[in-house]
Each structure stands twice: as C-alpha cells, then as structure tokens.
Scaffold this motif. Structure first.
Motif, PDB file in Angstrom:
ATOM      1  N   GLN A   1     -18.292 -93.593  45.404  1.00  0.00           N
ATOM      2  CA  GLN A   1     -18.652 -92.892  46.636  1.00  0.00           C
ATOM      3  C   GLN A   1     -17.379 -92.381  47.301  1.00  0.00           C
ATOM      4  OE1 GLN A   1     -20.461 -95.182  49.838  1.00  0.00           O
ATOM      5  NE2 GLN A   1     -21.568 -93.389  50.583  1.00  0.00           N
TER       6      GLN A   1
ATOM      7  N   SER B   1     -20.361 -99.778  45.119  1.00  0.00           N
ATOM      8  CA  SER B   1     -20.847-100.297  46.417  1.00  0.00           C
ATOM      9  C   SER B   1     -19.859-101.225  47.109  1.00  0.00           C
ATOM     10  CB  SER B   1     -22.191-101.018  46.252  1.00  0.00           C
ATOM     11  OG  SER B   1     -23.176-100.135  45.750  1.00  0.00           O
TER      12      SER B   1
ATOM     13  N   SER C   1     -16.119 -96.146  48.439  1.00  0.00           N
ATOM     14  CA  SER C   1     -16.544 -97.378  47.788  1.00  0.00           C
ATOM     15  C   SER C   1     -16.588 -97.174  46.286  1.00  0.00           C
ATOM     16  CB  SER C   1     -17.916 -97.826  48.305  1.00  0.00           C
ATOM     17  OG  SER C   1     -18.933 -96.930  47.907  1.00  0.00           O
TER      18      SER C   1
END
Length: 639
Positions: free
Chosen positions: A248, A483, A480
């Motif tokens: 991310q 996650s 990230s």
C-alpha cells in the motif's frame, strides 16, 4: 562304524528342525512376495499402468500471483488479470512441424511466430517451456485445448499478467513489469527458477522493480504424468505457492490523477506532501507513458517514440530531475544569515538593481532596483541584491549547512530507481570536483539558487514541509507492506530558532497574499486555506534574452514552492515547469490548484478563487483531461 539308534534319532530330529525352518522361511518369503505382488498388481495397478509404456512423471513450477499495489485509500494501482496461452517444451517437441501446421489452422499462428518458436526451442533447455501463443481469446484457447490429441507436447495454460488500471497516472511511481531478459538474469547472484518459467514478469521500474522480492512471491509445484507423446495424463499432486506481498502506497489516486491532468501539455513535475508525516500524496511527472505497453514487451517503434520525445517521458522528473532552484532557495540563505547573526529581520539593504563584486556586476531581476528592503520584503519582491549581500556576510559553508538541514543535497531512501541527490555545493566540493577554489561570485550565485546548486522537486517539497513545521520531515512512499504499517521516519526538531522561522514564513505568506507579492495572482481566496509560497525562475543560459525570443529548450525553468493552510499547515507543494518562463506565471497557478485539491479532497470549488478568475478557472477545469469531464465541470471529484 555302525551308528547307534540314539545317534540316528538325534540326527533325524536335527534334519526335521532344519527342514521346518527352511520351509517356513521359504513360505514367509513367498507370502511377502505374494502380498507385494498383489499390492502392485491390484491396488496400484492404475498407477503403474499409466507409468508403463514410457509414461513419465514431471514436476513443474506453479508461478505465484504477484502482490497487488494499492493507493492509500485501497484503490488498486497494479493488479493481475487472467490470460490464456499455450506452451511446448523441447523434450516434448518431436513432432514440432506438424504441431505448428495444425496451430496455424486452429489459431492463425503466423509464419513469423512459428519461426520464433523454433528459434527459442533451439536455445531452450529440455524442460524449459517456450510460449507458442500468449493472450489468446477464449475461443482460440478452447480450440487448442479441444484438439490436444492432435497437438502432442502442447500444454494449454491459464496464467496471470500485470495490468495497470490507471494507465499513465502512476507510470513513474508504480512502474511496470516485463518479460525476464538475459540482462535481468545477469544481475542476479542466485537465479530463482521462477525467472525461467514462460512469460514470468519481473519488475522493471518504479516500486515494481525496487520491491520485486516482496511482490513476486514463491513458486508452488505441480506433479503430472505425461505419456511418450508429451500429453499430460493427469495431475498427481499440486502444491500452491505463496502469493506476493501486497503493497500500500502513501499516494492518493484522485490527487495523483489531478496532478497529471493539471501538468498535461508541459514538461513538468510536481510533488504534494503531508507536512506532518512526510507521506508523498502525489508525485507527478509529465509527459508520462502507458506502463501496460511494457508488460508484454514494447515494440521498437513505440519505444523509440518515447526515447525521441524532447519532453523526456520515461524518467521521473519529480525525483530524478535536478534543477537550479532559483529564488525558491532564498529562504535557505535568509535562515543561514539570521542564524549566523549577520542580519536582523528589520535591517534593510539598499537595492539599486545590481551589486558589484571583484569587477563583476551581479544584477537583480528588477533592473531599476527595489530600494531599501528588509527580510520580509526581500521574499515578497524576490530581491536578488538582498541575498547577494547576505551571501557575502554569511559565507557558503553556513548556507550549505542550512540547505542540508532543510532537506537539500540528499537522496531520499524511497523505493524508486535513480533518486537524485541534487547538489548542495561548498568549498570542498568545488575543490574536489572542479579542481578550483571557491570564489565570492560562486556564493552570490548560490544565494539565489543558481550556479552549482541543484534540487529535485521532491527535495523542494521536503524543504517546504520543514519550513512549515520546523521539524525534520522525511518523505515516505510506502504506507504498509502486507497490512503492516511502515514507520514514519524523522520528525525531530531542526534546531532552528522559531522566531527566525516565523519571519521567513511571514515573508512567504506575503509572496502569495500581499498585492505586491510575486504570486499574488495565484492567491487562495478562502481565508482558512491561505497559502504561503515562493516563486522561482532558474536560468538555463547566461544571455539576458526574453524567453519568447529563444527556442523552448533555452527558456528559463519556472518553479514554485508552498505550504498551506498558513496558520495550521497540512500540505507542502512544489512545482517545476521545464522551460516554462517565470515561476509566478507558469508554476504558481498550478501549485495553487494542486494545493486546493489536496485541501478539499476533490476538484476545488470555484469560490476558492478570486472572483475575477472564476470563469477562467472553470474553463480550465473543463479542458483538463480528467477521467470524467462532467465531474470536472461541476466541481466534484473523480469517482
């Protein structure tokens, strides 16, 4: 000698025991052999029948799904799409010519493609698959699969291929993947067998390349039975691999899309940063390119077109382009002078339009001069003479040290290739690199962001964020990994006196909000969102000639840096328009639009602009190549 009856009886007993032992052993052996034969002939009959007649067990790698890349809000920036292909291995290609003739009829395999298959098979290892056709339609794939008995050695496969749904928007950040080349393999100390599988894709640029090991995953295995003709009889065992790690990024796809659209038509770059976290919310570079063209191997004509474009679409100008920062550097010189104690915020310097040093005249951009001018006014009017004086009082060593504290001269550790360190020169640098001593004229040029000084748009955004907060803001591009939130680096106080920072910020505020400020035309009308900024124009030639009278590539670069809101900063922006002319005309309007989009989270409403500019802004937004022109016209964000 005659044996006694007792000896005879004893001998008989021994023979009987031996016979029983031998007979029992033979019976046991025959029993075990019989059981084994029953196991092999009855229970394993099907398996050994398939393995007979030269059937072979093959172990093949199962490529894993590549990790996905998301923006900060969970929108997919890089995804995997299903593709259909057929492959063949050299060891199974005994009837290659007949197979290719059949495929020509079934799927229209061209003669050039047939020649390519033959060529690649000659160079391939016995068990290395060679792709006959890729990205087939379902109809063509089905035809090849249904005619499997007539295509010995041909294996239909369903695979995954990379796709970039935002096309050009993230070309320089996300990057792209492509087929594994010999050059890619030559750079590896240990070659993962995955890279030798057909059509496997490796990261070539951007995050795709720098985070390749995270994104690629780990292969699974497939055990299959294959007959003498290379036809797969059945799967014996399948062990799925581990998919690649999802990434991310910190970028906002809506803001990034607007940045690219707003810079369209220019050779330019812009960076938008969160001043608290250092998160890079957008990093634009125009023109860009479609990374999807590279996934399957870009054509020579398309690649040459990119190489020959004078606007240089391939490199990321926001992190790889280094430019003289021009007057956006003046805050560095001002803070160095204040910290050195060689000037106060109220002290004035008289500008008559030039300064003479060592028999050489250094001009101010305003040839008639600015008169008596203090720190705040020197920024508002961008007076060069004021900074020539500060350079002589302060010296290059203190100026360079302040530049580094504000983020210049550093190559930030971002997952992007070719991140440029720019250049924050000093005496030792010139002696080492140029073999010459530093002279006063070098300091005067550096004080206004010219001479040897170079900075990237990313560094200028970092500088603006540090000026806004007084803290060591460090850029972050990955939010990230799988996650797991990535750490925010830096954040320690810069150690610069707050009163000095406040004085410089006030000068930047007047640049954008004072009627006589160089960027007043690009002010923000909403009081709660007012912007502090600084214009810059960096020369690319020595001759003093109007930009309109020289070719595009000889015109000055236009720059602007800013942070907003002034009272509670949230975002920092930097814009560089290559050969755009003046910063106030070419870069400041763009920076204002980007800042307003970041503050509003969507296309800015027209009442954010001065009333006399709103109709022009509305027409501008309608002309932008946004994904949804209707949304652009109405002032709403992209879906």
């Amino acid at each position: 000698m005659k044996r006694s009856p007792a000896d005879t009886a004893a001998s008989a007993r021994k023979i009987t025991r031996r016979a029983l032992f031998l007979g029992g052993s033979q019976a046991a052996f025959m029993g075990v052999l019989g059981l084994r034969m029953r196991y092999m002939q009855v229970e394993k009959a099907d398996q050994f029948r398939l393995l007979a007649e030269e059937n072979r067990v093959k172990i093949r790698l199962l490529p894993p799904a590549r990790g996905l890349i998301y923006d900060r809000n969970g929108k997919v920036l890089a995804e995997n799409e299903q593709t259909f292909r057929i492959v063949i291995r050299k060891e199974d290609a005994a009837q290659l010519d007949e197979v290719l003739v059949q495929l020509e009829k079934l799927i229209g395999l061209s003669q050039d493609e047939q020649d390519r298959v033959r060529r690649e098979l000659r160079n391939a290892g016995p068990s290395v698959p060679v792709t006959i056709a890729d990205r087939l339609t379902w109809e063509a794939f089905s035809a090849a699969a249904a005619n499997g008995p007539a295509l010995p050695g041909v294996t239909p496969e369903v695979g995954l291929s990379r796709h970039y749904p935002f096309s050009t928007d993230f070309a320089h950040l996300v990057g792209y993947v492509g087929p594994v080349s010999d050059y890619d393999l030559s750079k590896m100390d240990v070659i993962d067998p995955l890279y030798r599988t057909p059509n496997f894709q490796i990261g070539k640029s951007g995050v795709e390349a720098r985070l390749e090991q995270d994104l690629k995953g780990h292969a699974g295995t497939l055990r299959v039975e294959q007959n003498v003709h290379g036809r797969i009889i059945r799967e014996l065992d399948r062990r799925e691999g581990d998919p690649g790690t999802n990434i991310q990024m910190t970028v906002n796809s809506d803001l990034q899309h607007f940045v690219q659209a707003r810079l369209s038509g220019e050779s330019a770059a812009a960076v938008v940063m969160d001043v608290e976290t250092g998160d890079v919310l957008a990093s634009g570079s125009t023109p860009a390119f479609d990374p999807n063209l590279f996934v399957r191997g870009i054509s020579v004509s398309n690649y040459n077109a990119l190489l020959e474009n004078k606007f240089r679409p391939l490199p990321s100008k926001s992190v790889q382009g280094a430019y003289p920062p021009g007057s956006t550097f003046k805050m560095v010189t001002a803070l160095a002078a204040l910290e050195a104690g060689v000037v106060s915020t109220d002290e004035t310097v008289r500008c008559v339009g030039h300064t003479e040093v060592g028999g050489r005249r250094f001009h101010c951009w305003k040839r008639s001069g600015h008169g008596n001018i203090n720190l705040s006014n020197s920024l508002r009017h961008s007076c060069d003479v004021y900074y020539y004086e500060m350079a002589q009082r302060t010296g290059i060593e203190r100026i360079a040290e302040m530049g580094r504290r504000l983020g210049l001269g550093e190559a930030y550790d971002l997952p992007l290739p070719g991140v440029n360190s720019g250049l924050m020169p000093d005496k030792s640098w010139k002696l080492a690199k140029r073999g010459a001593d530093w002279v006063v004229g070098d300091s005067l040029n550096a004080s206004i962001g010219q001479g040897f000084v170079l900075a990237t748009p990313l560094q200028l955004a970092v500088m603006s964020a540090r000026l806004a907060t007084g803290r060591e803001i460090v850029p972050r591009l990955v939010k990230s990994v799988d996650s797991e939130e990535q750490p925010i680096r830096g954040g320690a106080p810069l150690g610069i006196n707050e009163n000095m920072l406040r004085a410089v910020r006030q000068g930047m505020f007047e640049v954008s909000n004072s009627p006589r400020g160089t960027a007043y035309a690009s002010r923000i009308a909403e009081a709660s969102m007012r912007m502090a900024g600084k214009t810059g124009t960096s020369q690319v030639r020595n001759a003093v000639v109007d930009n309109k009278e020289v070719p595009w590539e000889q015109r000055d670069h236009a720059l602007f840096v800013a942070f907003a809101p002034f009272d509670a900063p949230k975002y920092a922006v930097s814009v560089v328009v290559e050969h755009g002319g003046g910063g106030s005309a070419a870069a400041a309007p763009v920076a204002r639009d980007l800042m307003l989009f970041a503050l509003h989270g969507k296309l800015p409403p027209l009442d954010s602009y001065p009333s006399g500019q709103r109709e022009r802004i509305r027409e501008l937004f309608e002309s932008l190549p946004l994904q949804n022109p209707d949304d652009a016209a109405s002032g709403s964000s992209r879906a």
